[in-house]
Write an enzyme that holds these catalytic residues in place. Sequence first.
Site, PDB file in Angstrom:
ATOM      1  N   THR A 389       0.819  -1.146   0.068  1.00 52.08           N
ATOM      2  CA  THR A 389       0.045  -0.133  -0.082  1.00 52.08           C
ATOM      3  C   THR A 389       0.716   1.174  -0.047  1.00 52.08           C
ATOM      4  O   THR A 389       2.066   1.026   0.281  1.00 52.08           O
ATOM      5  CB  THR A 389      -0.985  -0.019   1.284  1.00 52.08           C
ATOM      6  OG1 THR A 389      -1.585  -1.156   1.264  1.00 52.08           O
ATOM      7  CG2 THR A 389      -2.265   1.096   1.007  1.00 52.08           C
ATOM      8  N   THR A 407      -3.575   0.711  -3.205  1.00 54.54           N
ATOM      9  CA  THR A 407      -2.806  -0.355  -2.853  1.00 54.54           C
ATOM     10  C   THR A 407      -3.393  -1.549  -4.027  1.00 54.54           C
ATOM     11  O   THR A 407      -4.140  -1.466  -4.692  1.00 54.54           O
ATOM     12  CB  THR A 407      -3.448  -1.019  -1.537  1.00 54.54           C
ATOM     13  OG1 THR A 407      -2.674  -2.307  -1.066  1.00 54.54           O
ATOM     14  CG2 THR A 407      -4.847  -1.353  -1.485  1.00 54.54           C
ATOM     15  N   ASP A 431      -8.996  -9.714   1.261  1.00 58.37           N
ATOM     16  CA  ASP A 431      -9.490  -8.858   2.472  1.00 58.37           C
ATOM     17  C   ASP A 431     -10.953  -9.265   2.665  1.00 58.37           C
ATOM     18  O   ASP A 431     -11.664  -8.599   3.483  1.00 58.37           O
ATOM     19  CB  ASP A 431      -9.262  -7.700   1.651  1.00 58.37           C
ATOM     20  CG  ASP A 431      -7.898  -7.045   2.515  1.00 58.37           C
ATOM     21  OD1 ASP A 431      -7.296  -7.558   2.843  1.00 58.37           O
ATOM     22  OD2 ASP A 431      -7.613  -5.799   1.834  1.00 58.37           O
ATOM     23  N   SER A 460     -11.754  -2.612   3.905  1.00 53.57           N
ATOM     24  CA  SER A 460     -10.270  -1.900   4.171  1.00 53.57           C
ATOM     25  C   SER A 460      -9.813  -1.527   5.164  1.00 53.57           C
ATOM     26  O   SER A 460     -10.721  -1.055   6.100  1.00 53.57           O
ATOM     27  CB  SER A 460     -10.186  -1.170   2.768  1.00 53.57           C
ATOM     28  OG  SER A 460      -9.088  -0.322   2.909  1.00 53.57           O
ATOM     29  N   GLY A 480       0.082  -0.156   5.467  1.00 55.38           N
ATOM     30  CA  GLY A 480       0.493  -0.835   6.620  1.00 55.38           C
ATOM     31  C   GLY A 480      -0.428  -1.993   6.945  1.00 55.38           C
ATOM     32  O   GLY A 480      -0.351  -2.510   8.192  1.00 55.38           O
ATOM     33  N   GLY A 481      -1.341  -2.254   6.220  1.00 54.61           N
ATOM     34  CA  GLY A 481      -2.188  -3.567   6.337  1.00 54.61           C
ATOM     35  C   GLY A 481      -3.187  -3.091   7.475  1.00 54.61           C
ATOM     36  O   GLY A 481      -3.723  -2.019   7.555  1.00 54.61           O
TER      37      GLY A 481
END
Length: 594
Positions: A389, A407, A431, A460, A480-481
């Site tokens: 991302t 991302t 996701d 998300s 950063g997830g």
Amino acid sequence: MRPLSRSLFLSVLLAGLTACAGLGAPATTAAPAPADAKAGIAAEQAPPGAAIASAHSLATDAGMEVLAAGGNAFDAAVAVSAALSVVEPISSGIGGGGFFLLHDAATGRDVFVDARETAPAAATPEVYLDDAGELDRDTATNGPWAAGIPGLPAALVHVSEEYGRLPLATALAPAIRLARDGFEVYPRLERGYAARAKVMERYPGTREVFLADGDPPKAGEILRQPDLARTLELLAERGHDGFYRGEVAEKLVAGVAAEGGRWDPAELAAYQVREREPIVFDYRGWTITTAPPPSSGGVALAQMLQILSGWNLDELEAADRIHLTAEAMRRAYRDRTFYLGDPDFVDVPVDILTDPDYARGLRATIHPGKATPSELLSGQPTPLEDEETTHFSIIDAEGNRAAVTQTVNLLFGSGLVAPGTGVLLNNEMDDFALKPGTPNAFGVMGFEANAVEPGKRMLSSMTPTFMESGERVAVLGTPGGSRIITMVLLGILGYADGLGAQEVAALPRFHHQWMPDRIQAEPGAVPAEAARKLEAMGHALDLPPDEVQAGASSHSWGNLQTVLWDRARGTLEGGADPRNPVGSAEVRLEEATR
């Protein structure tokens, strides 16, 4: 999971107030009433110039080039987004998606442009399970079935046409040039490719791009992407149809099919961005404007900050501040797991989850000196999301603002480049809650609200955000997830403490996401004495070894990019995350002639 009804909301509040009787009240008094964000500031005041902070200097340069050509922040956002799609394939690209949070200075309007990817109709839950009924991680993260229908190209067209003032071709020109002429490979790109090489080299289209000279990308080499340049040229010439119909669309469908996946051309042609109302709330004199679902970030930020507003964090010792912040994180991530999803498909109880009274009830369940085991927070039996991302922040000389996070999900997305397009496809399908209760690649879970359905947008963590007080305006966000939300939280707290843009970008980071039940941290984020006190409170800690230095790439998180306009002083600042050596924050001051 049943919807969060008003009666359940009240029961949470009452349970919290009851628990508070035995736990003790919050450490200090409640926050003061929020100030008018524009109090004392003349309506016509504008910044002394423009500021852009992005994850690559070439992308920042692209935005400044478009501003110099007469564009506004929204034209610059298109230019920076497209340039990052070329020079940061490790993190984003036009084969992925993103969120654009925009502020129009002339009208005062904020809008959230949702360009999240959507699920192909063929991608049913059964596709992602192995013979034993367990989640097949390879199918979920690699190759054709991992990819959702891309949204970023549609966002570039939409933002340009609806909010920019220059032709789309002008805004895309720097990216086209970078793709055609090439750019210098940097160490992070080399490392990322090495980490994903086995997957990427499965696919002929990917090998054509990244092994064009016979070996993997090496730092210092020039990476050229002529097919991507041609795809961007078609987007510039034909707008939406240049990507979602015609030759590019045909090659995308064929490339997915050649690897065993299935996209319908009608799905591509039908893709549209969604404009949504941002989430807006107050925190100690700041107005926070941030991402609504299908991002989970805004809801979580509202919960965490409204919980924390009951304490004067700047007066607390490190251990107490980390403890209370982690407890707020824990509660917000628990609600994320059960209630959040695509609002076009599920009834997301945003009004309840962001209600200050709900936060007050959650706050009352926090013991000031003791960790709450995560399993005790569930409303039902407990079931078993950094270099990915990218984000950039922009303020222009008129006061327009853009906070954009985009991302392809994991490093280099699915690893699959559709031959002849240069388009590296995302792996955002992971996701979704592909198997309810099973963690995804970032360790976060989901249930019915985030189950896969045709055309649905996966949940998300991307959290582009604005902050505004009487004197200061900030734009921030990060990759950063699942840690994105907590990194933005810590950035907001830093600005609220009076820090500058570069100080905020450099803040050490810690994180709690309900499950697994532990505090994670970067090197140096939790001092040794604080760590001992946190463990005594009952927290499990996941800290880097003592010998790891702060800033070590394998242990540092995110890539926060932020800009700050101090309206009272008439100054602009940019902050580029020092963890990323190719990031760039540039401020351009100019004479105001209005």
